[in-house]
Design a protein around this motif. Structure first.
Motif: not given
Length: 143
Positions: A12-14, A22-35
């Motif tokens: 999550x970029x931490x 840390x990492x900046x992964x857009x696919x992880x950020x997209x999980x915020x839409x559902x979770x």
């Protein structure tokens, strides 16, 4: 209310990786839409610093590149992570691939030479043993 899902904080970029990154992964950020994403770093929860020496699993122990045994830190962090999941009804986790804590199915072999072997990181194994679904950052398409 969204379902809670545990996510390796570094995904999550931490800046909690062993090297302070840390990492900046857009696919992880997209999980915020559902979770509702719950960031955790088992290694830091287990008392390790940032940055820290890289560690790998070798013969059941977690040893740093300098030979220091950090097994207890990894086990403590795994227990804290599991306890949080159980107390908060978390049944899914997205963890960092190949990590000695979070790796699923494939981890580094303990020689610190980037060689991969079959196996799970300490936290991943504990979550799986307790019926928590584990995905890596490359497996989240189905979530």
């Amino acid at each position: 209310m969204k379902e809670k899902i545990l996510v390796s904080a570094c995904l999550l970029g931490e800046k909690l990786r062993y090297d302070g990154g840390g990492y900046d992964l857009p696919e992880i950020q997209r999980l915020k839409e559902k979770y509702e994403l719950i960031p955790m770093c088992p290694e830091v929860l287990g008392g390790l610093s940032v940055p820290r020496d890289p560690a790998e699993i070798k013969d059941g122990f977690i040893l740093t590149v300098n030979g220091n045994d950090v097994t207890k830190n990894f086990e403590d962090g795994a227990q804290i992570t599991l306890k949080y999941c159980l107390q908060n009804g978390i049944t899914k986790a997205v963890l960092k691939a190949r990590s000695p804590s979070c790796g699923k199915d494939i981890i580094y072999d303990g020689t610190h030479t980037k060689k991969l072997i079959e196996g799970h990181g300490v936290t991943c194994a504990l979550l799986l043993e307790n019926d928590i679904e584990v995905y890596t950052e490359s497996e989240i398409g189905g979530l």
